[in-house]
Design a protein around this motif. Structure first.
Motif: not given
Lengths: 370, 336
Positions: B11, B90, B126, B168, B180, B182
């Motif tokens: 990532i 993020e 993210r 990504l 996205f 994770e």
């Protein structure tokens, strides 16, 4: 003394950890000659036959159809008919007691590919074996050095054998210049220069055959002999739909039927084979590289450059091997340079004949090279 | 060249390579630099789990520590995306989406539609998700299904390092808002990843294993559980297709339907709660479009309809297990 020989799960390629027994081609008690195909094994990538390394009788089948064994695991036993059963049972017991399956995370023991700079491009190659006049294996369009998975080691028992990734292919640089045969042939000559190889046998598959012919055209004194496998460069026809489809295919559904055209037995196109090819095609620069090479050499479904006159002019031994059922380049191209070429057409085989009929092709090449 | 790296490194590498390739890519979020504006800058931590470590110094001015205000900086990222940047924002834990959901589902997701197709919003959000860290009910949820419900959002749930990097990169290059996600337990998972850049297209499922008996569709971390279950089941003579859709929106319906048409049996494995989940979504899809092929009822292996427990022994029971997947596959196989 009549020796007891164990047949074990082969290791086809660096990543193979285990294989599945697809079926036995010989039964218990059958007489076996050296080179007989005894059973069929399937790895993640491809299926192939395990050959008898020695003559004798197949005394035990220790793996059943569908069994999955680690590399090196015991498949069967070949021994003379006169070896007592008790000795065979003892040998099997001893083998199983001492066998340690590979763990998968240990360091690979085989030779690792190397990388060098040729004409400003990073080129990957794998060298196996030692001595003799070296042999260089050149893959075809969209391929890489793994196309020689079943050939490389077998051929390296008598000589040094190199396999490389051409520019735009495998793990070599993806910049291909004008993408011409001359550019690709220069890379082969560059590898020879870098490795101090003055003269080599060249074996090429498909477009790689045309690359070898081009090397022979550019530098005949560097070439000891040519092996042309389902080779380009000997005629004008080529399966343009395959080439165009391969360049543009973006997903599994589009790619799988195309790859199936490469093999006479389309079941050889495994999930892993398609996945590996997609991973390659997704890399930055690959789409452009393939399009450039295709446009330079195979535009409008025709081969641009004929090198059919090269074998006669070369005056060195030339062997052509073809799969009779080749759907990419017709087997009829083989005799194009008649007189100068020895031709072997293998019935029931497709374009990837060096994978599908690896044992036969290895024998032909070994015999040809002497 | 492929070498083994972790999901987390994959990532990080994707962001690094895209920031090098495209000056308009920026990274923002809580502690993504770590210690910005303080003496701690020198060894900036790079996110709570170090995923953005190293980017702050390499790309001066393009890695922005934000205040603890998701509604503020996610809104800023969406606005920046409308004005020519490609922000990767993020959201530390997906559980925090509640405070910035308007910016995501009412703004970013709607712009292209409401401005007659003229507006592009190339923002990536993210976030970590999933149980397994004993991080309790507010830091462990599996909420990709909520974003999947919203038209205008693309939703990505990589299950391994190779996919994480390629997806990504695709997310950053995509001109629509991408969520996205994770899975935090996967950060240490290692796998072969090419050094070179590559993009994996959205809406293309990965078929990890082929078998004729049962189709298993799984998401994120559950893909690895499904593979383990399928490996065990093969030894008992049950052969499974294992399908990882990779993106829940768009969804590769064809690969799922083709597989069920072959096997006639479906097990969906989803770490979300069972109601209005990807499991129920795919069960509905198959019941409608491949009904004639079905030989057994569809099984859904999901978390229960309860908050994620803090107790780690309860958390293990909460998350779908390899044993539960095997049991479900065996049931559908034995049904007919």
């Amino acid at each position: 003394m009549s020796a007891i020989h164990t047949l074990t799960m082969p290791k086809w390629g660096l990543s193979m950890q285990e294989g599945k027994v697809n079926g036995w081609l010989k039964g218990t008690g059958d007489a076996i000659a050296v080179g007989d195909e005894i059973l069929e094994v399937e790895s993640e990538k491809i299926a192939g036959a395990v050959e008898a390394p020695v003559a004798g009788v197949l005394r035990r089948q220790l793996a059943a159809e569908g069994d999955v064994l680690p590399v090196g695991g015991l498949l069967g036993v070949v021994a003379g008919a006169d070896v007592p059963d008790a000795e065979i049972d003892a040998a099997v017991e001893a083998f199983q007691a001492n066998f340690v399956p590979p763990t998968g995370d240990e360091e690979e023991s085989g030779p690792a590919p190397e990388r060098i700079e040729i004409d400003g491009r990073r080129i990957r190659f794998l060298k196996r074996g030692e001595g003799g006049t070296p042999l260089i294996l050149v893959h075809g369009f969209g391929g890489d050095l793994n196309n020689w998975l079943f050939n490389h080691e077998a051929l390296a028992s008598e000589r040094t054998v190199y396999a490389l990734d051409l520019p735009g292919h495998g793990e070599s640089a993806k910049e291909v210049g004008n993408g011409s045969l001359e550019t690709l042939a220069s890379t082969v000559l560059g590898l020879m220069d870098a490795q101090g190889v003055e003269v080599a046998h060249l074996a090429g598959h498909s477009m790689g055959g045309a690359v070898c012919l081009k090397v022979a055209d550019m530098a005949p004194q560097r070439v000891a002999s040519l092996v042309l496998i389902c080779s380009a460069g000997l005629g004008s026809e080529i399966n343009g739909a395959y080439i165009d489809g391969f360049v543009t295919a973006q997903d599994r559904r589009a790619l799988k039927p195309l790859l199936a055209q490469l093999f006479a037995d389309s079941s050889l196109v495994t999930r892993q084979l398609v996945d590996d090819m997609l991973k390659y095609k997704r890399l930055e620069g690959v789409g452009e590289a393939l399009a450039t090479v295709a446009a330079a050499n195979f535009a409008q479904g025709r081969q641009r450059e004929s090198l059919a006159q090269v074998p006669a002019a070369l005056g060195k031994p030339v062997l052509a091997i073809w799969g009779q059922a080749d759907q990419i380049i017709p087997a009829a191209h083989a005799p194009a340079a008649a007189g100068a070429i020895r031709v072997e057409v293998l019935a029931g085989q497709g374009h990837m004949v060096q994978m599908e009929a690896a044992n036969e092709v290895n024998r032909l090449i070994d015999h040809f090279l002497g | 060249m492929a070498r083994k790296i972790s999901y987390q490194q994959a990532i990080s590498e994707a962001m690094d390579q895209e920031m090098a390739r495209d000056q308009t890519v920026i990274v923002m979020g809580e502690d993504v630099a770590g210690g910005a504006g303080t003496p701690g800058e020198e060894d900036a931590w790079g996110g709570v789990l170090g995923v953005t470590k190293g980017l702050f110094h390499k790309y001066p001015g393009r890695v922005i520590d934000t205040p603890i205000s998701e509604s503020g900086y996610v809104g800023a990222a969406v606005g920046a995306a409308c004005n020519g940047l490609r922000p990767v924002a993020e959201l530390m834990f997906i559980d925090f989406m509640g405070v910035c959901f308007d910016q995501i589902f009412n703004q970013a997701a709607k712009f292209r539609y409401m401005f007659g197709g003229k507006a592009e919003t190339p923002v990536v959000i993210r976030a970590m998700y999933g149980a397994g860290f004993a991080a309790a009910a507010q830091h462990s949820q599996c909420l990709y299904n909520i974003f999947t419900h919203i038209p205008g959002l693309k939703v990505v749930v990589p299950s391994n390092p190779y996919d994480a990097k390629g997806l990504l990169i695709q997310s950053i290059r995509d001109n629509d808002p991408v969520i996205f996600l994770e899975h935090k337990v996967l950060y240490t998972m290692e796998g072969e990843v090419p050094e070179e850049s590559y993009a994996i297209p959205f809406g293309e499922a990965n078929v990890l294993r082929e078998g004729d008996d049962v189709t298993i569709v799984a998401f994120g971390r559950m893909v690895n559980f499904a593979m383990e279950a399928a490996g065990n089941l093969q030894k008992k003579g049950i052969h499974c297709d294992v399908i990882d859709p990779r993106t829940t929106s768009p969804l590769d319906e064809d690969t799922i339907l083709e597989s069920v048409e072959k096997t006639g049996r479906l097990v969906v494995v989803d770490e979300s709660h069972p109601r209005c989940s990807m499991a129920s979504d795919i069960a509905g899809l198959v019941a409608q479009k491949a009904f004639g092929a079905l030989k057994a009822p569809i099984e859904q292996v999901t978390a229960p309809h309860v908050p994620v427990p803090f107790s780690d022994s309860l958390e293990v029971l909460y998350v779908p297990s390899v044993a539960r997947i095997e049991a479900a596959v065996t049931r559908v196989k034995e049904y007919s």
